[in-house]
Scaffold this motif. Structure first.
Motif, short mmCIF file in Angstrom:
data_model
loop_
_atom_site.label_atom_id
_atom_site.label_comp_id
_atom_site.label_asym_id
_atom_site.label_seq_id
_atom_site.Cartn_x
_atom_site.Cartn_y
_atom_site.Cartn_z
N ALA A 153 21.48 77.12 69.46
CA ALA A 153 22.92 76.80 69.51
C ALA A 153 23.52 77.24 70.83
N ALA A 154 23.17 78.45 71.28
CA ALA A 154 23.71 78.95 72.55
C ALA A 154 23.17 78.15 73.72
N GLY A 155 21.90 77.77 73.66
CA GLY A 155 21.31 76.99 74.74
C GLY A 155 21.93 75.62 74.89
N GLY B 274 32.22 68.74 74.44
CA GLY B 274 33.41 68.72 73.60
C GLY B 274 33.23 68.01 72.28
N SER B 275 32.07 67.37 72.09
CA SER B 275 31.82 66.64 70.84
C SER B 275 31.03 67.52 69.88
N SER B 276 31.57 67.73 68.68
CA SER B 276 30.86 68.54 67.69
C SER B 276 29.61 67.83 67.22
N PHE B 277 29.64 66.49 67.18
CA PHE B 277 28.45 65.75 66.75
C PHE B 277 27.34 65.87 67.80
N ALA B 278 27.69 65.74 69.08
CA ALA B 278 26.69 65.86 70.14
C ALA B 278 26.05 67.24 70.10
N VAL C 176 21.25 70.27 69.09
CA VAL C 176 20.65 71.49 68.55
C VAL C 176 19.56 71.14 67.55
N SER C 177 19.90 70.27 66.61
CA SER C 177 18.95 69.88 65.58
C SER C 177 17.72 69.20 66.16
N SER C 178 17.94 68.25 67.06
CA SER C 178 16.82 67.48 67.62
C SER C 178 15.90 68.36 68.45
N ILE C 179 16.47 69.13 69.36
CA ILE C 179 15.65 69.98 70.24
C ILE C 179 14.91 71.03 69.43
N MET C 180 15.59 71.65 68.48
CA MET C 180 14.97 72.69 67.66
C MET C 180 13.82 72.11 66.82
N ASN C 181 14.05 70.96 66.23
CA ASN C 181 13.03 70.38 65.35
C ASN C 181 11.88 69.72 66.09
N PRO D 99 11.78 63.62 61.65
CA PRO D 99 12.85 62.67 62.02
C PRO D 99 13.67 62.16 60.84
N LEU D 100 13.05 62.06 59.66
CA LEU D 100 13.74 61.45 58.53
C LEU D 100 14.54 62.44 57.69
N PHE D 101 14.18 63.72 57.75
CA PHE D 101 14.90 64.70 56.94
C PHE D 101 15.50 65.83 57.78
N TRP D 102 14.66 66.54 58.55
CA TRP D 102 15.12 67.76 59.18
C TRP D 102 16.14 67.53 60.28
N ILE D 103 15.94 66.54 61.14
CA ILE D 103 16.93 66.31 62.19
C ILE D 103 18.28 65.91 61.59
N PRO D 104 18.33 64.95 60.65
CA PRO D 104 19.63 64.65 60.03
C PRO D 104 20.22 65.84 59.26
N ALA D 105 19.38 66.57 58.52
CA ALA D 105 19.88 67.69 57.71
C ALA D 105 20.45 68.79 58.60
N HIS D 106 19.76 69.12 59.67
CA HIS D 106 20.27 70.18 60.54
C HIS D 106 21.42 69.70 61.42
N THR D 107 21.50 68.39 61.67
CA THR D 107 22.68 67.88 62.38
C THR D 107 23.93 68.13 61.55
N ILE D 108 23.84 67.85 60.26
CA ILE D 108 24.96 68.13 59.35
C ILE D 108 25.24 69.63 59.31
N THR D 109 24.17 70.43 59.26
CA THR D 109 24.32 71.88 59.20
C THR D 109 25.11 72.41 60.38
N PHE D 110 24.79 71.95 61.59
CA PHE D 110 25.43 72.48 62.79
C PHE D 110 26.79 71.83 63.08
N MET D 111 27.19 70.86 62.26
CA MET D 111 28.54 70.34 62.36
C MET D 111 29.51 71.16 61.51
N LEU D 112 28.96 72.00 60.65
CA LEU D 112 29.80 72.85 59.80
C LEU D 112 30.23 74.09 60.57
N PRO D 113 31.31 74.74 60.15
CA PRO D 113 31.68 76.02 60.75
C PRO D 113 30.54 77.03 60.59
#
Length: 215
Positions: A91-93, A107-111, A116-121, A173-187
């Motif tokens: 997240a910090a990186g 500035g985009s929370s989705f980006a 974060v999700s893509s690089i980490m996974n 690609p089918l589960f973890w990247i989408p799941a963690h993308t949602i995770t890191f969009m949360l507070p």
């Protein structure tokens, strides 16, 4: 419906209620913030192990305790500590890379969440999952009575074809990247809750992938 189904469900419900009930939710969040590594150990040690046991229930049709259950739970706990740290590092990186223009979408929370999700996974996750497969296989071999186990023996026992074709190519690609993308969009405080329950799915997917490779 078996007795074990009710027990497993009651344990999961108890964990969920402890996390979601207002009074205990505050305790959970405060403890996580104050003791991130201990809470990471507990969350993953319990929930990922429950996921692994559920995978056995699904695949064989009955509740069976995997060999070396305590050791498996301890390893999950250790991995929970590592994942807790990796969440912060990635997240910090990504935040720094976005701020400096190394990645698009400042500035985009989705980006932020997607990168974060893509690089980490795509970097950390394969190593982490391979390590878990190694330790899981080692425990299996120990409880089969095999003596003088060497690292090369464990590696030779692992079904890397199934690991790559299912765990990496399908679940990442089918589960973890989408799941963690949602995770890191949360507070941040809600990412902890999501990560705790994703660890349950992690146990299920890795265990099912392992058993699927044996068929």
């Amino acid at each position: 419906m078996k007795k074990g189904d009710f027990i497993w469900g009651i344990i999961l419900l108890s964990v969920a209620l402890f996390i979601l009930m207002p009074a205990t939710h505050i305790i959970f969040v405060d403890f996580t913030a104050g003791h991130p590594y201990i809470s990471g150990f507990i969350k993953f040690g319990i929930l990922a192990t429950m996921g692994e046991m559920l995978a056995i229930r699904i695949s064989v049709g009955d509740w069976k305790k995997p060999a070396g259950l305590i050791y498996r739970a301890i390893i999950w706990g250790f991995l929970g500590i590592v994942i807790t740290l990796m969440f912060q590092i990635f997240a910090a990186g990504v935040t720094g890379a976005l701020e400096k223009g190394y990645l698009p979408g400042k500035g985009s929370s989705f980006a932020f969440a997607f990168f974060v999700s893509s690089i980490m996974n795509l970097t950390f996750a394969p190593t982490f999952m391979a390590f878990h497969r190694f330790t899981d296989t080692y425990i299996d071999m120990v409880y089969e009575g095999i003596k003088n186990i060497k690292a090369v023996d464990v590696v030779g026992r692992i079904d890397f074809k199934g690991f790559v074709s299912f765990v990496l190519i399908k679940t990442v690609p089918l589960f973890w990247i989408p799941a963690h993308t949602i995770t890191f969009m949360l507070p941040p405080e809600y990412r902890v809750l999501t990560a705790a329950f994703l660890s349950l799915a992690l146990g299920i997917l890795l265990a099912m992938g392992k058993r699927g490779g044996k068929k």
